[in-house]
Design a protein around this motif. Structure first.
Motif, PDB file in Angstrom:
ATOM      1  N   VAL A  16      26.722  20.576  29.965  1.00 18.55           N
ATOM      2  CA  VAL A  16      26.634  21.445  30.050  1.00 18.55           C
ATOM      3  C   VAL A  16      27.308  21.587  31.578  1.00 18.55           C
ATOM      4  O   VAL A  16      28.409  22.362  31.621  1.00 18.55           O
ATOM      5  N   ALA A  17      26.911  20.986  31.820  1.00 20.35           N
ATOM      6  CA  ALA A  17      28.399  19.996  33.480  1.00 20.35           C
ATOM      7  C   ALA A  17      29.913  20.289  33.437  1.00 20.35           C
ATOM      8  O   ALA A  17      30.505  20.535  33.795  1.00 20.35           O
ATOM      9  N   LYS A  18      29.459  19.434  32.525  1.00 21.44           N
ATOM     10  CA  LYS A  18      31.052  19.205  31.396  1.00 21.44           C
ATOM     11  C   LYS A  18      31.994  20.118  30.976  1.00 21.44           C
ATOM     12  O   LYS A  18      32.812  20.543  32.026  1.00 21.44           O
ATOM     13  N   THR A  19      30.851  21.430  30.343  1.00 20.45           N
ATOM     14  CA  THR A  19      31.657  22.683  30.174  1.00 20.45           C
ATOM     15  C   THR A  19      31.399  23.171  31.357  1.00 20.45           C
ATOM     16  O   THR A  19      32.951  23.949  30.987  1.00 20.45           O
ATOM     17  N   LYS A  20      31.172  23.056  32.145  1.00 23.30           N
ATOM     18  CA  LYS A  20      31.706  23.915  33.478  1.00 23.30           C
ATOM     19  C   LYS A  20      32.814  23.505  34.230  1.00 23.30           C
ATOM     20  O   LYS A  20      33.393  24.703  34.997  1.00 23.30           O
ATOM     21  N   ALA A  21      32.763  22.470  34.334  1.00 22.79           N
ATOM     22  CA  ALA A  21      33.506  21.452  34.970  1.00 22.79           C
ATOM     23  C   ALA A  21      35.162  21.535  34.161  1.00 22.79           C
ATOM     24  O   ALA A  21      35.901  21.878  34.622  1.00 22.79           O
ATOM     25  N   GLU A  22      35.057  22.020  33.298  1.00 21.81           N
ATOM     26  CA  GLU A  22      35.632  21.950  32.257  1.00 21.81           C
ATOM     27  C   GLU A  22      36.754  23.413  32.842  1.00 21.81           C
ATOM     28  O   GLU A  22      38.033  23.991  32.776  1.00 21.81           O
ATOM     29  N   THR A  23      35.747  24.452  32.129  1.00 17.74           N
ATOM     30  CA  THR A  23      36.232  25.679  32.905  1.00 17.74           C
ATOM     31  C   THR A  23      36.667  25.764  34.296  1.00 17.74           C
ATOM     32  O   THR A  23      37.088  26.310  34.537  1.00 17.74           O
ATOM     33  N   THR A  24      36.184  25.531  35.243  1.00 19.17           N
ATOM     34  CA  THR A  24      36.600  25.485  36.622  1.00 19.17           C
ATOM     35  C   THR A  24      37.763  24.894  36.783  1.00 19.17           C
ATOM     36  O   THR A  24      38.425  24.915  37.488  1.00 19.17           O
ATOM     37  N   ALA A  25      38.449  23.989  36.065  1.00 23.51           N
ATOM     38  CA  ALA A  25      40.105  22.770  35.951  1.00 23.51           C
ATOM     39  C   ALA A  25      40.598  24.411  34.794  1.00 23.51           C
ATOM     40  O   ALA A  25      41.274  24.408  36.323  1.00 23.51           O
ATOM     41  N   VAL A  26      40.150  25.189  34.474  1.00 19.49           N
ATOM     42  CA  VAL A  26      41.122  25.867  33.481  1.00 19.49           C
ATOM     43  C   VAL A  26      41.273  27.233  34.840  1.00 19.49           C
ATOM     44  O   VAL A  26      42.484  27.975  35.132  1.00 19.49           O
ATOM     45  N   TYR A  27      40.331  27.685  35.433  1.00 17.98           N
ATOM     46  CA  TYR A  27      40.230  28.680  36.712  1.00 17.98           C
ATOM     47  C   TYR A  27      41.499  27.661  37.446  1.00 17.98           C
ATOM     48  O   TYR A  27      42.019  28.620  38.040  1.00 17.98           O
ATOM     49  N   ALA A  28      41.474  26.659  37.975  1.00 19.74           N
ATOM     50  CA  ALA A  28      42.192  26.041  39.076  1.00 19.74           C
ATOM     51  C   ALA A  28      43.347  25.913  38.962  1.00 19.74           C
ATOM     52  O   ALA A  28      44.307  26.615  39.724  1.00 19.74           O
ATOM     53  N   SER A  29      43.827  25.612  37.211  1.00 20.73           N
ATOM     54  CA  SER A  29      44.699  25.461  36.892  1.00 20.73           C
ATOM     55  C   SER A  29      45.931  26.699  36.641  1.00 20.73           C
ATOM     56  O   SER A  29      46.940  26.742  36.803  1.00 20.73           O
TER      57      SER A  29
END
Length: 447
Positions: free
Chosen positions: A384-397
């Motif tokens: 779950v933490a990995k999925t959240k981190a990937e989602t955050t990276a998408v928003y940031a990029s």
């Protein structure tokens, strides 16, 4: 008489000669003695009472506020023993049909409304069951905010209170005390359909009232199976002319002595010695179907209590690839709904006093959520933490969220998830260091 069911005169279905047509429900109220005996003497009854309150309060709740405010509120909860006392009040409410949490502000006259709570003004929190606190008449004025609740409560005081004050603040030993409803948090067991029609005293039914038959039947099934263990093996010996010989008292005594000695010899040499004309046989009781019967009664008890058998009985799920996860998740969803719909609103008055006592004021933005009962494993939490981190990276990029806002949201998310131990304190230390460095830069630039 009107019959709202299927009838058949030829077949006698629900006619005068149908036995089912004469069935009626009867209410046999369980008195306190029976409730205490069931709770103290029967493990199923005890778990029916204890399990939901424990699950409802074991993970407790999470406050949403500034870190110093959360620390102050949680410290106030710990000082009052709030979590344990709410759990105890829920148990007593389920067992006896009602319980109450009594708020104390240390003022002189408890029959008056609870005064404005200041910093540290919430002195105590007492738990009382329905036979320790008596509700007064039910408020029937539809314009009153207390409509449907007791207009006052009565408690028998066993000592003196008021710290030596005179007047209303000083009470003699044994004198009853009247409490204003604003000081009482009322918790019910099983609600009655109509208190006025039932002539109730303001409380509900014990949860065991509707479950007691299923508990008794489950206990009878398990005790019956246990009793049959003594009859699992039975030796049968046929003795010629036994009935005629038993007419002699001396023969009967010698017969008992003889087979006592025979059983002793069988235990010593593993052989039974009998006369040549006598016949010996052994009857063996079959237990093939008894475990299923016993299990069915236990399942009925679990269904009556609305608790999954995997939780109530502690048994492993049956069936190929069965995990019991669906049953437990449904049960946790029901507990979470009861937290939101029943327990949360019941504690609202207490929570308002708690926040005022902890902070000295009531910021409107402070609120709480009930902590989830279903806890993820280490592997699931990491996924779950990995999925959240990937989602955050998408928003940031993509630049969909301003970096400052996204950074603050990620910080809150990481703190609330608790994935990294001590990260909240590390953030606070980092903030303090950043402020100090900024101040040093300002002083350096001015000089």
């Amino acid at each position: 008489m009107l019959l709202d069911t299927l009838t058949n005169v030829v077949a006698g279905l629900f006619s005068a000669k149908d036995k089912l047509a004469h069935d009626r429900f009867g209410l046999f109220s369980q008195d306190r003695g029976q409730l205490d005996a069931a709770y103290r003497g029967d493990w199923i009854a005890r778990k029916v009472i204890d399990v939901p309150p424990f699950d409802m309060t074991r993970e407790w709740r999470r406050w949403h506020a500034a870190p110093p405010q959360i620390a102050a509120i949680e410290a106030e909860e710990a000082r009052l023993g709030l979590q344990a006392k709410v759990a105890r009040a829920l148990r007593l409410a389920r067992l006896y049909g009602g319980a109450a949490l009594v708020l104390g502000a240390g003022d002189a006259d408890p029959s008056q409304p609870l005064p404005p709570i200041g910093l540290g003004a919430l002195r105590y929190l007492h738990v009382m069951h329905r036979w320790e606190i008596s509700p007064g008449e039910i408020e029937r004025d539809v314009l009153s905010p207390l409509f449907g609740e007791p207009a006052w409560y009565q408690v028998a005081s066993a000592g003196q209170s008021g710290g030596g004050q005179s007047g209303a603040g000083q009470r003699r030993a044994g004198q009853s005390v009247r409490l204003h409803p604003s000081r009482v948090i009322r918790l019910l067991g099983a609600e009655l359909p109509d208190w006025a029609a039932q002539g109730a005293d303001g409380w509900g039914d014990s949860v065991l009232q509707a479950v007691m038959d299923a508990i008794r039947q489950a206990g009878l099934a398990t005790q019956g199976v246990a009793a049959l263990i003594h009859e699992a093996k039975l030796d049968v010996i046929r003795i010629p002319s036994l009935a005629q010989s038993l007419s002699s008292q001396d023969y009967a005594a010698k017969l008992v002595d003889r087979f006592t000695l025979a059983n002793t010899m069988k235990g010593l040499v593993n052989a039974l010695v009998i006369d040549k004309e006598e016949e010996w046989d052994r009857k063996q009781l079959s237990f093939a179907q008894l475990p299923e019967i016993m299990q069915q009664y236990l399942q009925v008890a679990a269904g009556a209590a609305d608790i999954p058998a995997t939780r109530l009985l502690g048994q492993a799920p049956a069936g190929l690839n069965a995990t019991g996860e669906g049953d437990i998740r449904n049960y946790y969803d029901r507990i979470a709904a009861e937290q939101r719909v029943v327990l949360g609103p019941a504690l609202r008055r207490l929570d308002e006093a708690l926040i005022l006592s902890a902070l000295g004021e009531r910021p409107a933005e402070i609120h709480f959520d009930w902590a989830p009962l279903w806890q993820l494993g280490a592997v699931e939490r990491a996924a779950v933490a990995k999925t959240k981190a990937e989602t955050t990276a998408v928003y940031a990029s993509a630049g969909l969220i301003p970096p400052e806002v996204l950074g603050r949201a990620v910080r809150n998310q990481v703190v609330e998830d608790g994935l990294y131990p001590g990260i909240e304190a590390a953030y606070a230390e980092f903030d303090a260091q950043s402020v100090e460095e900024a101040e040093m830069e300002v002083r350096a630039s001015t000089t």
